[in-house]
Scaffold this motif. Sequence first.
Motif, short mmCIF file in Angstrom:
data_model
loop_
_atom_site.label_atom_id
_atom_site.label_comp_id
_atom_site.label_asym_id
_atom_site.label_seq_id
_atom_site.Cartn_x
_atom_site.Cartn_y
_atom_site.Cartn_z
N VAL A 1 0.83 -1.21 0.00
CA VAL A 1 0.00 0.00 0.00
C VAL A 1 0.86 1.25 0.00
CG1 VAL A 1 -1.67 1.32 1.36
CG2 VAL A 1 -1.96 -1.15 1.10
N LEU A 2 1.94 1.24 0.80
CA LEU A 2 2.84 2.39 0.84
C LEU A 2 3.50 2.63 -0.52
CD1 LEU A 2 4.39 4.57 2.40
CD2 LEU A 2 6.08 2.82 3.01
N GLY A 3 4.01 1.56 -1.13
CA GLY A 3 4.63 1.72 -2.45
C GLY A 3 3.65 2.19 -3.51
N THR A 4 2.42 1.66 -3.46
CA THR A 4 1.40 2.09 -4.42
C THR A 4 1.06 3.56 -4.24
OG1 THR A 4 0.48 -0.15 -4.43
CG2 THR A 4 -0.91 1.62 -5.28
N ALA A 5 0.97 3.99 -2.98
CA ALA A 5 0.67 5.40 -2.72
C ALA A 5 1.80 6.30 -3.21
CB ALA A 5 0.41 5.62 -1.23
N LEU A 6 3.04 5.92 -2.96
CA LEU A 6 4.17 6.72 -3.43
C LEU A 6 4.23 6.76 -4.95
CD1 LEU A 6 6.96 5.61 -0.92
CD2 LEU A 6 5.70 7.77 -0.97
N ARG A 7 3.93 5.62 -5.58
CA ARG A 7 3.91 5.59 -7.04
C ARG A 7 2.80 6.49 -7.59
NH1 ARG A 7 1.13 2.58 -10.88
NH2 ARG A 7 2.26 2.32 -12.87
N GLY A 8 1.62 6.45 -6.97
CA GLY A 8 0.54 7.34 -7.41
C GLY A 8 0.90 8.80 -7.24
N ARG A 9 1.58 9.12 -6.13
CA ARG A 9 2.00 10.51 -5.91
C ARG A 9 3.00 10.95 -6.97
NH1 ARG A 9 6.21 12.84 -2.92
NH2 ARG A 9 5.74 14.95 -2.16
N ARG A 10 3.96 10.06 -7.30
CA ARG A 10 4.95 10.41 -8.32
C ARG A 10 4.28 10.59 -9.69
NH1 ARG A 10 7.71 6.07 -8.17
NH2 ARG A 10 7.00 5.15 -10.14
N GLU A 11 3.35 9.72 -10.03
CA GLU A 11 2.66 9.85 -11.30
C GLU A 11 1.82 11.12 -11.34
OE1 GLU A 11 0.47 6.29 -11.79
OE2 GLU A 11 2.19 5.13 -12.54
N ALA A 12 1.20 11.45 -10.20
CA ALA A 12 0.40 12.68 -10.16
C ALA A 12 1.28 13.91 -10.37
CB ALA A 12 -0.35 12.78 -8.83
N ALA B 1 4.15 13.95 -11.99
CA ALA B 1 4.57 13.95 -13.39
C ALA B 1 3.46 14.46 -14.30
CB ALA B 1 5.00 12.54 -13.82
N GLU B 2 2.22 14.03 -14.03
CA GLU B 2 1.09 14.50 -14.83
C GLU B 2 0.88 16.00 -14.63
OE1 GLU B 2 -2.00 14.46 -17.49
OE2 GLU B 2 -0.50 12.90 -17.04
N LEU B 3 1.06 16.48 -13.40
CA LEU B 3 0.95 17.91 -13.15
C LEU B 3 2.01 18.68 -13.93
CD1 LEU B 3 -0.34 20.26 -11.61
CD2 LEU B 3 1.25 19.80 -9.73
N GLY B 4 3.23 18.12 -13.98
CA GLY B 4 4.27 18.77 -14.76
C GLY B 4 3.94 18.82 -16.24
N ARG B 5 3.38 17.71 -16.76
CA ARG B 5 2.97 17.71 -18.18
C ARG B 5 1.86 18.72 -18.42
NH1 ARG B 5 3.90 12.05 -17.61
NH2 ARG B 5 1.72 11.71 -17.01
N GLN B 6 0.90 18.77 -17.52
CA GLN B 6 -0.19 19.74 -17.69
C GLN B 6 0.31 21.17 -17.60
OE1 GLN B 6 -3.28 19.15 -18.62
NE2 GLN B 6 -2.94 16.93 -18.64
N THR B 7 1.28 21.41 -16.71
CA THR B 7 1.85 22.75 -16.61
C THR B 7 2.56 23.13 -17.90
OG1 THR B 7 2.14 22.45 -14.23
CG2 THR B 7 3.42 24.20 -15.28
N THR B 8 3.29 22.16 -18.48
CA THR B 8 3.97 22.43 -19.76
C THR B 8 2.96 22.72 -20.86
OG1 THR B 8 5.78 20.98 -19.09
CG2 THR B 8 5.59 21.50 -21.43
N LEU B 9 1.88 21.92 -20.92
CA LEU B 9 0.86 22.15 -21.94
C LEU B 9 0.19 23.51 -21.73
CD1 LEU B 9 -0.81 18.62 -22.15
CD2 LEU B 9 0.76 19.66 -23.78
N THR B 10 -0.05 23.86 -20.46
CA THR B 10 -0.68 25.15 -20.18
C THR B 10 0.23 26.29 -20.61
OG1 THR B 10 -1.87 24.18 -18.31
CG2 THR B 10 -1.69 26.58 -18.38
N GLU B 11 1.53 26.15 -20.35
CA GLU B 11 2.47 27.19 -20.74
C GLU B 11 2.54 27.31 -22.26
OE1 GLU B 11 5.07 30.29 -20.23
OE2 GLU B 11 3.85 29.24 -18.74
N GLU B 12 2.55 26.16 -22.95
CA GLU B 12 2.56 26.19 -24.42
C GLU B 12 1.28 26.83 -24.96
OE1 GLU B 12 3.13 22.20 -25.62
OE2 GLU B 12 5.27 22.14 -25.08
N GLU B 13 0.15 26.49 -24.35
CA GLU B 13 -1.11 27.09 -24.79
C GLU B 13 -1.13 28.59 -24.53
OE1 GLU B 13 -4.87 27.48 -26.39
OE2 GLU B 13 -3.45 25.79 -26.50
#
Length: 448
Positions: free
Chosen positions: A194-205, A207-219
């Motif tokens: 459960v701990l590893g899954t939660a940390l993995r979800g946090r890391r993916e979140a 990373a997705e936030l970084g991608r969305q920030t990049t897309l927002t900046e490009e837009e």
Amino acid sequence: MPRVVGVRDTGVQQVVVGRLLRWLRVLRADLCTLRVDPLPPSVWLRWLPHGVVCLAALGIALGGMAELQDGGNLGFGLAFPIAAAQGGATVLALWRPVPAWWLSIGATVVGAVALHGKLAMTKGVTFTWPWTVSGIIAHLFVLLLVALRVPTRVSAEVLAITVLVTYALQGVWGASNYQSTGVVAVCISAVFVVLGTALRGRREARAELGRQTTLTEEERNRRTLLEERSRIARELHDVVAHHMSVISIQAQVAPHLVENPSAELRENLDGIRQNALEALTELRRVLGVLRAEHPETPEQPADPATGTAPHAPQPTLDRLDALVENTRAAGLSVRVDVQGVRRPLPSGVELSAYRIVQEALSNVLRHAPGATASVRLVHYRHGVDVRIANSRPTRSVAASPGAGHGLLGMRERAAMLGGTLRAGPRPDGGYEVAAYLPTAPFLKTERE
């Protein structure tokens, strides 16, 4: 009636068997793999987590071998490979998590089988079984690394198989004279998954936030570019409309300048005038569409730095002195140097040169407090060279959220005319904007 029931039962059995086969195929695809899935290095600590895992693996191997030999009465020939497999699984999990899990669970099963017959050899001494202490520690490291790298479904599958293997060893097979570790191993394994899954979800979140920030900046950059082009188009409307009006008037007056003009000449001139009027109408429609993009925006007052009202005629280089005086009144020391012979320039070149100087001086006021500026115009036969430079600022200034948008507009103006624009810091700590605007695109590199 019994035949119908038999057919129905057969259909249910086929559905169950089909679902079971699909689940087994998914399980085989998830767990029967040698896919490389390395744990990335930490951003701040670099390879420190990898070093910690390797040290832990060494401790597990050494401690496990001593534990199996001293407490489990196993010989070196069995204790060493089991302990080495448990420690090696911890290191292998850094790169191949699923094969590492198989190695860990396999070492646990082999160790449990090897210890089964030796648990009652020493009276009064109970040994941990089916999981040894070193085996539990190694498996927890492996499960954590697996949960950090693989999807949640795979983490749930490896945890379920760990529970089944523990139940088969302790609950079904069993042994005598041992200290039970199955429940403890299963509970702690679930916590680590459960701990590893939660940390993995946090890391993916993140990373997705970084991608969305990049897309927002490009837009945002794309929208800024479109708005700047729209503003340039609105300004050029007056220039083009002026030329079309002149064409229309000349076509109307031309027949009166010729004695006894022919019918063909009158017809051609009328056609030219009519086409010019139609072009003016289309230009007005285009301008209406551009201005209707933000109809709720209120009218802006006159620019304090330039004194230009929103509906004033488009400025030219003839108004450069007024621009410089207004900038000086705002507190900026400006020096102007004009070289070359002043020749009539196309209206678009005049407007773009003026706007580039205006925007560059505005940037100096905003981003270089206390600096001095210089404006240098060099007129060539086929274009004009514009350079605006400023010295190092004497005071610090807060970062502006719109930094770079003015340069974007200047580049668009230069590119529209087939010219070039260069902007960047100077060796003395100042900043310079240099643009060359040709009178015709194919002459943009010719400077005489």
